[in-house]
Scaffold this motif. Structure first.
Motif, PDB file in Angstrom:
ATOM      1  N   GLN A 307      18.466 -93.130  57.307  1.00 34.34           N
ATOM      2  CA  GLN A 307      18.291 -92.921  55.666  1.00 34.34           C
ATOM      3  C   GLN A 307      19.399 -93.598  54.970  1.00 34.34           C
ATOM      4  O   GLN A 307      19.374 -93.229  53.777  1.00 34.34           O
ATOM      5  N   ILE A 308      20.154 -94.284  55.463  1.00 34.96           N
ATOM      6  CA  ILE A 308      21.528 -95.021  55.062  1.00 34.96           C
ATOM      7  C   ILE A 308      20.492 -95.956  53.791  1.00 34.96           C
ATOM      8  O   ILE A 308      19.727 -96.768  54.058  1.00 34.96           O
ATOM      9  N   ARG A 309      21.180 -96.032  52.421  1.00 33.79           N
ATOM     10  CA  ARG A 309      20.903 -96.849  51.464  1.00 33.79           C
ATOM     11  C   ARG A 309      21.948 -97.744  51.268  1.00 33.79           C
ATOM     12  O   ARG A 309      23.060 -97.163  50.705  1.00 33.79           O
ATOM     13  N   PHE A 310      21.865 -98.900  51.748  1.00 36.46           N
ATOM     14  CA  PHE A 310      23.097 -99.719  51.534  1.00 36.46           C
ATOM     15  C   PHE A 310      23.586-100.223  50.192  1.00 36.46           C
ATOM     16  O   PHE A 310      24.751-100.315  49.959  1.00 36.46           O
ATOM     17  N   ALA A 311      22.330-100.339  49.301  1.00 39.80           N
ATOM     18  CA  ALA A 311      22.974-100.498  47.934  1.00 39.80           C
ATOM     19  C   ALA A 311      23.628 -99.434  47.366  1.00 39.80           C
ATOM     20  O   ALA A 311      24.832 -99.586  46.519  1.00 39.80           O
ATOM     21  N   SER A 312      23.212 -98.187  47.772  1.00 41.95           N
ATOM     22  CA  SER A 312      24.352 -97.014  47.083  1.00 41.95           C
ATOM     23  C   SER A 312      25.562 -97.201  47.584  1.00 41.95           C
ATOM     24  O   SER A 312      26.476 -96.566  46.867  1.00 41.95           O
ATOM     25  N   LEU A 313      25.624 -97.263  48.895  1.00 41.63           N
ATOM     26  CA  LEU A 313      26.922 -97.417  49.590  1.00 41.63           C
ATOM     27  C   LEU A 313      27.762 -98.264  48.900  1.00 41.63           C
ATOM     28  O   LEU A 313      28.989 -98.270  48.620  1.00 41.63           O
ATOM     29  N   GLY A 314      27.276 -99.682  48.665  1.00 43.82           N
ATOM     30  CA  GLY A 314      27.903-100.605  47.977  1.00 43.82           C
ATOM     31  C   GLY A 314      28.672-100.365  46.621  1.00 43.82           C
ATOM     32  O   GLY A 314      29.413-100.473  46.381  1.00 43.82           O
ATOM     33  N   GLU A 315      27.989 -99.452  45.849  1.00 40.86           N
ATOM     34  CA  GLU A 315      28.036 -98.967  44.660  1.00 40.86           C
ATOM     35  C   GLU A 315      29.095 -97.869  44.646  1.00 40.86           C
ATOM     36  O   GLU A 315      29.994 -97.933  43.472  1.00 40.86           O
ATOM     37  N   ASN A 316      29.503 -97.345  45.767  1.00 44.98           N
ATOM     38  CA  ASN A 316      30.366 -96.119  45.700  1.00 44.98           C
ATOM     39  C   ASN A 316      31.411 -96.759  47.028  1.00 44.98           C
ATOM     40  O   ASN A 316      31.967 -95.663  47.582  1.00 44.98           O
ATOM     41  N   LEU A 317      31.670 -97.802  47.179  1.00 39.87           N
ATOM     42  CA  LEU A 317      32.630 -98.358  48.287  1.00 39.87           C
ATOM     43  C   LEU A 317      34.061 -97.786  47.853  1.00 39.87           C
ATOM     44  O   LEU A 317      34.730 -97.379  48.994  1.00 39.87           O
ATOM     45  N   ASP A 318      34.299 -97.846  46.966  1.00 38.72           N
ATOM     46  CA  ASP A 318      35.653 -97.370  46.549  1.00 38.72           C
ATOM     47  C   ASP A 318      35.995 -95.773  46.818  1.00 38.72           C
ATOM     48  O   ASP A 318      36.820 -95.567  47.397  1.00 38.72           O
TER      49      ASP A 318
END
Length: 524
Positions: A307-318
């Motif tokens: 279920q991981i969405r890598f694009a979404s993780l990158g946007e919220n990395l901080d």
């Protein structure tokens, strides 16, 4: 009339199509999960990775390839997957072990959750600028620990019973606390809850009280019901119904379904299985729940990775980075402080290495994800909450999950589980061969030459002598096995006594189950 018939036909066809589609998806997920289970048997290197974490890694591979097996929903996790996982853990958690450390477990589950929620919320609010509501919801979602892979590794490596009990006990109870806290924090901005010490305490006592009361009623009710008959398949089915039934009934009454299932599982595992089930039935039921937990965990951990969405993780990395740091620090603060407080009261010390493992082994999993997914759509920052929780869960499973074994080795907490298993196997083989000898002495099958009996008896006695020599060598090489042997023997004596009481209750000669008298005698 024809139009109505036409609509019914379309509805029926659509329903059949949905069933077929869902069944295909389910079989696909199951096939991939079972395929992953065989990897360690084919490639020995994979045995270094706990099975559940291997599933997450494979799921991540599928996510990278953009292969989405099934869409996870909060209902799927909380209603379908969670009850059997909670019940299986509670069924196998021994009350004698749990009550020894009940205080620290309650401290971790209650105050540990509060410290975790507040610490994560303050960090996100001050350092990242998230609204307090969003920050609190992230904190509540991530306050539920899910150390399935860690406790499985503990058993495989023979880590001490106390550490396993502390880890599992905290996880079972803080799951309930996290769900209660999350429900309150969701209701607060919607105007369905009131902020204040008294309303919070009333809500907490009500939710937990309903869970314990209904779970206890179901647990004891089924315990006494199973005294009346000896039907292993029916008794096994009743435990399955009780797991789901307790969760659904308690939730409908406004309580904590998690607490309800845990209470039911503890009662049936420690009381009902003793007074209402014979030893053979207990084994059948235990094996059934072991299979079901493996089955559900296989699906859950694979889907978490998928279920991981890598694009979404990158946007919220901080946000993810700050959350991970705050979560780790708050758990360390809570564990070390609460452990010291527990030691002062109980005079039972939880060593620093044990505290360290409890801290680092506090992985997050399916409950955290289910809570994040259940955030109402009305909240504008729902996607940030989901992305953050997924990112943190992924970090704990991979970074913490894959480093727990080296940490156990570093802290000298690895046990002798493999050695004990070898010892038990030798003892079982010796007992089995002794029974074969007894059978040979009493068998009178016509047509068999007595000389043949003597020959077979000589061969088996030689094998018994060989096994006994191995047992003797093992005990001489590892003197601590003697203590383990005596502990096993004491457990056997207690089991014989408990089974005798249960037999008297089932036959009607005794009206209530008696507590084992040998418990205090043998421990003195």
């Amino acid at each position: 009339m024809q139009f109505l018939t036409f609509l019914i036909m379309i509805e029926s066809q659509v329903g059949e199509l949905l069933i077929a589609t869902n069944l295909k998806k389910f079989l696909l997920v199951l096939s991939v999960s079972l395929g992953v289970a065989t990897l360690p048997q084919v490639f020995s290197w994979f045995r270094q990775i706990p099975y559940t974490l291997l599933l997450v890694i494979v799921g991540l591979g599928l996510a990278i390839a953009d292969v989405r097996l099934v869409t996870l929903s909060p209902g799927l996790i909380l209603l379908i997957f969670l009850p059997p996982l909670l019940f299986e853990a509670a069924w196998n958690l021994r009350w004698q072990e749990l009550k020894k450390d009940f205080l620290p477990i309650c401290l971790y589950a209650i105050f540990g959750v509060v410290i975790s929620v507040l610490g994560i919320a303050i960090g996100l609010n001050q350092l990242v600028g998230l609204s307090l509501t969003t920050a609190l919801l992230i904190g509540a979602s991530l306050s539920a620990t899910d150390p399935v892979s860690v406790t499985a590794l503990f058993r495989e490596l023979g880590v001490g019973k106390r550490l396993v009990t502390l880890m599992e006990g905290e996880s079972l109870f803080n799951d309930g606390m996290a769900v209660v806290a999350f429900g309150f924090l969701v209701a607060l901005p919607l105007g369905k809850a009131e902020l204040g010490l008294q309303p919070i305490l009333i809500e907490f006592c009500t939710v937990v009280g309903i869970g314990v009361a209904v779970g206890g009623l179901i647990g004891f009710g089924i315990s006494y019901l199973t005294q009346r008959f000896d039907l292993p398949m029916v008794e096994q089915s009743l435990t399955l119904v009780s797991a789901y039934g307790a969760y659904l009934i308690v939730e409908d009454l406004g309580g904590s379904g998690v607490i309800g299932v845990v209470t039911t599982g503890l009662i049936l595992g420690n009381f009902g299985s003793r007074i209402g089930m014979n030893p053979r039935t207990r084994i059948i039921v235990s094996e059934f729940w072991e299979f079901l937990a493996f089955f559900v965990n296989s699906i859950v951990f694979l889907l978490i990775g998928d279920q991981i969405r890598f694009a979404s993780l990158g946007e919220n990395l901080d946000i993810i980075f700050v959350t991970v740091i705050a979560m780790i620090l708050m758990r360390a603060l809570a564990l070390y402080i609460l452990s010291q407080f527990s030691t002062l009261i109980t005079k039972s010390d939880i060593t620093l290495p044990e505290q360290t493992i409890l801290w680092w082994g506090g992985l997050r999993g399916s409950v955290s994800i289910a809570l994040a997914l259940s955030v109402p759509n009305i909240l504008a920052e729902k996607e940030e909450i989901i992305a953050t929780v997924f990112g943190v869960v992924l970090f704990t499973l991979l970074a913490q999950g894959l480093t727990i074994k080296p940490l156990l080795e570093k802290l000298n907490l690895l046990g002798d589980g493999g050695l004990k298993e070898q010892y038990i196997e030798l003892m079982a083989r010796c007992a089995a061969l002794e029974r074969v000898i007894e059978y040979l002495k009493t068998d009178n099958t016509p047509g068999i030459d007595p000389e043949f009996y003597r020959y077979q008896e000589t061969l088996i006695k030689g094998e018994i002598s060989n096994v006994q020599s191995k047992i003797k060598e093992l005990k001489e090489e590892y003197p601590n096995l003697n203590e383990f042997y005596y502990e096993q023997f004491r457990d056997e004596l207690l089991a014989v006594e408990a089974d005798t009481y249960a037999e008297f209750v089932r036959s009607g000669r005794l009206n209530k189950e008696l507590a084992p008298m040998l418990q205090d005698v043998l421990s003195s």
